[in-house]
Design a protein around this motif. Sequence first.
Motif, PDB file in Angstrom:
ATOM      1  N   TYR A 285       0.713  -1.278  -0.014  1.00 57.40           N
ATOM      2  CA  TYR A 285      -0.165  -0.063  -0.087  1.00 57.40           C
ATOM      3  C   TYR A 285       0.821   1.281   0.003  1.00 57.40           C
ATOM      4  O   TYR A 285       0.627   2.186   0.595  1.00 57.40           O
ATOM      5  CB  TYR A 285      -0.813  -0.180   1.088  1.00 57.40           C
ATOM      6  N   LEU A 286       1.978   1.134  -0.616  1.00 59.15           N
ATOM      7  CA  LEU A 286       2.920   2.376  -0.624  1.00 59.15           C
ATOM      8  C   LEU A 286       2.010   3.467  -1.266  1.00 59.15           C
ATOM      9  O   LEU A 286       1.455   3.370  -2.339  1.00 59.15           O
ATOM     10  CB  LEU A 286       4.102   2.035  -1.505  1.00 59.15           C
ATOM     11  N   GLY A 287       2.161   4.749  -0.657  1.00 63.32           N
ATOM     12  CA  GLY A 287       1.364   6.217  -1.203  1.00 63.32           C
ATOM     13  C   GLY A 287      -0.003   5.968  -0.767  1.00 63.32           C
ATOM     14  O   GLY A 287      -0.663   7.081  -1.052  1.00 63.32           O
ATOM     15  N   GLU A 288      -0.654   4.764  -0.258  1.00 58.83           N
ATOM     16  CA  GLU A 288      -2.150   4.820   0.062  1.00 58.83           C
ATOM     17  C   GLU A 288      -2.304   5.522   1.452  1.00 58.83           C
ATOM     18  O   GLU A 288      -1.430   5.655   2.319  1.00 58.83           O
ATOM     19  CB  GLU A 288      -2.721   3.297   0.066  1.00 58.83           C
ATOM     20  N   VAL A 289      -3.481   5.831   1.597  1.00 62.40           N
ATOM     21  CA  VAL A 289      -3.976   6.592   3.021  1.00 62.40           C
ATOM     22  C   VAL A 289      -4.652   5.397   3.858  1.00 62.40           C
ATOM     23  O   VAL A 289      -5.514   5.038   3.578  1.00 62.40           O
ATOM     24  CB  VAL A 289      -4.546   7.813   2.855  1.00 62.40           C
ATOM     25  N   LEU A 290      -3.983   4.930   4.940  1.00 63.21           N
ATOM     26  CA  LEU A 290      -4.405   4.066   5.777  1.00 63.21           C
ATOM     27  C   LEU A 290      -4.818   4.619   7.192  1.00 63.21           C
ATOM     28  O   LEU A 290      -4.189   5.316   7.980  1.00 63.21           O
ATOM     29  CB  LEU A 290      -3.558   2.983   6.160  1.00 63.21           C
ATOM     30  N   ASP A 291      -6.396   4.659   7.510  1.00 61.50           N
ATOM     31  CA  ASP A 291      -7.011   4.929   8.539  1.00 61.50           C
ATOM     32  C   ASP A 291      -6.862   3.986   9.683  1.00 61.50           C
ATOM     33  O   ASP A 291      -7.607   2.927   9.233  1.00 61.50           O
ATOM     34  CB  ASP A 291      -8.147   5.489   8.427  1.00 61.50           C
ATOM     35  N   LEU A 292      -6.321   3.751  10.798  1.00 64.35           N
ATOM     36  CA  LEU A 292      -6.267   2.572  11.574  1.00 64.35           C
ATOM     37  C   LEU A 292      -6.892   2.942  13.122  1.00 64.35           C
ATOM     38  O   LEU A 292      -6.038   4.151  13.491  1.00 64.35           O
ATOM     39  CB  LEU A 292      -4.909   2.018  11.737  1.00 64.35           C
ATOM     40  N   THR A 293      -7.560   2.328  13.726  1.00 58.20           N
ATOM     41  CA  THR A 293      -7.987   2.486  14.964  1.00 58.20           C
ATOM     42  C   THR A 293      -6.688   1.708  16.032  1.00 58.20           C
ATOM     43  O   THR A 293      -6.530   0.655  15.546  1.00 58.20           O
ATOM     44  CB  THR A 293      -9.244   2.163  15.294  1.00 58.20           C
ATOM     45  N   ILE A 294      -6.453   2.549  17.045  1.00 64.87           N
ATOM     46  CA  ILE A 294      -5.640   1.809  18.064  1.00 64.87           C
ATOM     47  C   ILE A 294      -6.210   0.751  18.699  1.00 64.87           C
ATOM     48  O   ILE A 294      -7.267   0.988  19.469  1.00 64.87           O
ATOM     49  CB  ILE A 294      -4.825   2.730  18.766  1.00 64.87           C
ATOM     50  N   TRP A 305      -3.557   9.430  27.306  1.00 58.81           N
ATOM     51  CA  TRP A 305      -3.285  10.311  26.402  1.00 58.81           C
ATOM     52  C   TRP A 305      -4.178  10.658  25.262  1.00 58.81           C
ATOM     53  O   TRP A 305      -3.912  11.425  24.210  1.00 58.81           O
ATOM     54  CB  TRP A 305      -1.790  10.085  25.964  1.00 58.81           C
ATOM     55  N   ASN A 306      -5.256   9.912  25.287  1.00 55.79           N
ATOM     56  CA  ASN A 306      -6.141  10.205  24.224  1.00 55.79           C
ATOM     57  C   ASN A 306      -5.713   9.989  22.815  1.00 55.79           C
ATOM     58  O   ASN A 306      -5.924  10.528  21.773  1.00 55.79           O
ATOM     59  CB  ASN A 306      -6.990  11.538  24.294  1.00 55.79           C
ATOM     60  N   ILE A 307      -4.807   8.620  22.539  1.00 57.43           N
ATOM     61  CA  ILE A 307      -4.269   8.136  21.213  1.00 57.43           C
ATOM     62  C   ILE A 307      -5.578   7.260  20.679  1.00 57.43           C
ATOM     63  O   ILE A 307      -5.242   6.122  21.173  1.00 57.43           O
ATOM     64  CB  ILE A 307      -3.191   7.802  21.409  1.00 57.43           C
ATOM     65  N   ALA A 308      -6.314   7.798  19.876  1.00 50.79           N
ATOM     66  CA  ALA A 308      -7.488   6.710  19.533  1.00 50.79           C
ATOM     67  C   ALA A 308      -7.259   6.097  17.836  1.00 50.79           C
ATOM     68  O   ALA A 308      -7.840   5.005  17.870  1.00 50.79           O
ATOM     69  CB  ALA A 308      -8.652   7.262  19.486  1.00 50.79           C
ATOM     70  N   ARG A 309      -6.267   6.829  17.087  1.00 51.46           N
ATOM     71  CA  ARG A 309      -6.214   6.466  15.707  1.00 51.46           C
ATOM     72  C   ARG A 309      -4.931   7.085  15.064  1.00 51.46           C
ATOM     73  O   ARG A 309      -4.307   8.001  15.857  1.00 51.46           O
ATOM     74  CB  ARG A 309      -7.521   6.676  15.076  1.00 51.46           C
ATOM     75  N   VAL A 310      -4.569   6.248  14.206  1.00 51.14           N
ATOM     76  CA  VAL A 310      -3.561   6.815  13.649  1.00 51.14           C
ATOM     77  C   VAL A 310      -3.692   6.775  12.002  1.00 51.14           C
ATOM     78  O   VAL A 310      -4.429   5.958  11.529  1.00 51.14           O
ATOM     79  CB  VAL A 310      -2.074   6.061  13.732  1.00 51.14           C
TER      80      VAL A 310
END
Length: 514
Positions: A285-294, A305-310
């Motif tokens: 997935y080079l160059g693709e935009v990946l939305d991931l939940t932690i 620390w309210n880190i919910a996603r990257v």
Amino acid sequence: MPSPRLPQLTTTLPNGVVATVEAAPHDIDMAHWHRNRAVIITDNTAITLHLRRRDQLALTAQHAGAWLAASQVPMTPLLALALSTLTGELPEPWHLSILRFVGATLPPLNVPAHEPAALREIRALVHAALHRPTDDPGLDLGGDRWVVARMLGCYGEALWALRGADARRWGSLPLGVPTDPPLLRILVGMAGVMHRTAQRAGHVTLPLADGGHPTDAIIDWLVLAAGPAPPPAALLPGGLGRVSTHTLVVGSATEPLTLDATRAEALRDLAAILLARVSRPAPRYLGEVLDLTIPPGLMAEVTAWNIARVRVIPHPEGLWVAVGGADDEAAAVAWWAATPASRERFPISFPPAAWLLMHAILAALWHDLCADATPPARSPGARAPAGRGPGGGRSVRLPPVRYLAHWGSDEDRALINAYVLAGHGYRRLPSGWEARQDRRDFQRRTAAAADRAHAHGGLDAPPPGYTYVAPHQRPAGRSPTDEGLAAPRQVQARGLFTLRLGLRRNDDEAPLRA
């Protein structure tokens, strides 16, 4: 107690221009032309330059700054004059509001034994500082107030052009430095880069937030410029946006973000283990935009620390990263290189503890991306992948597809939870195991550890950097095959498994001070 009111001062500058400075009738930030008179009002100070021609502004601002440096005027008017010296134009109101923040936050100034006589000498000093072969930030701002004002502008002017190895030094800071350098670097970027942004807004590689000023993207741009290529424009929807007040960036109102020393060392070790086990040099997935939940419950800091996603965009050398909270708003952005050395540097937008935490999370994610263990589901409305058009030509996909990726399948996450909770027999290998992993005896012991885990409740094989020790001695004469256990379901997201297991062991042995 209010400061004393500035008296009116008038002088004839060396180039024959009459300059006047006095207290401003209103506390506003503005600069305008009235015929050939240049008027700058900021920080309760009004400066008027009676020019013969408007093209005299840069030289006149230079003389006016030198004249006013020894007076009672605040630092903001001097920074405004320095900006006009570099650009030959009057500053915009938003320039002045940023300069006011910079002027109020500058550290105490020192009077030098000698002073550079010309702007070209200051530029040469700045160029030399930026290209030192060390990690020393090189922010030598010693000097009278006029030298400091011009040097700030020159640092920012030079920062705009940095790329590659130079930008890697200026896009992040070594761990363990005092508090002042990160703040000073932000001031440098804001004070100096903004005039180049205003002149070259069409060349900015990152889009601005809707309704935002060019300065909104400056700090994030400097952070991301440390990557091996211009940052992707699709990093965040609508652009980078303004500096966030997210807990990850500014810290807690009652306590700074900190990690226990044992916890910090565990995070460094886990990241090194995961990076050493990457099976191929570049993720899918080079160059693709990946939305991931932690994954919930990954570690205590994720919740505190309210880190919910990257949101990540894979590159052959690492990841562009945007971190967000439960409110779905991006909080901090960075370039992360997929090497253990990344743990020793932190971008401007991250406190050191938060970056060390993210380094371990991103190492685990990188491991699983390379192993294709993050099955994506294309978001609704996304365009189809590029392919052959009806006429045989290659179709173009704009904008890049955004995937809502799952870090580990639902079955993987359930298995990891069960294994971590039940698998107290997993143990860390001694340091230096990576150098032995290709030896025959090491591989034999690895296979034996997998058999032991299977024999004890059908647990999965130990993840990289771990072995399995049965909690009690098995009766003689029995073998794992006698248990009648089915082969355990192998966890695909082994980077996530390693991180969860390692942090669970750390929690058991040395509880976290969040």
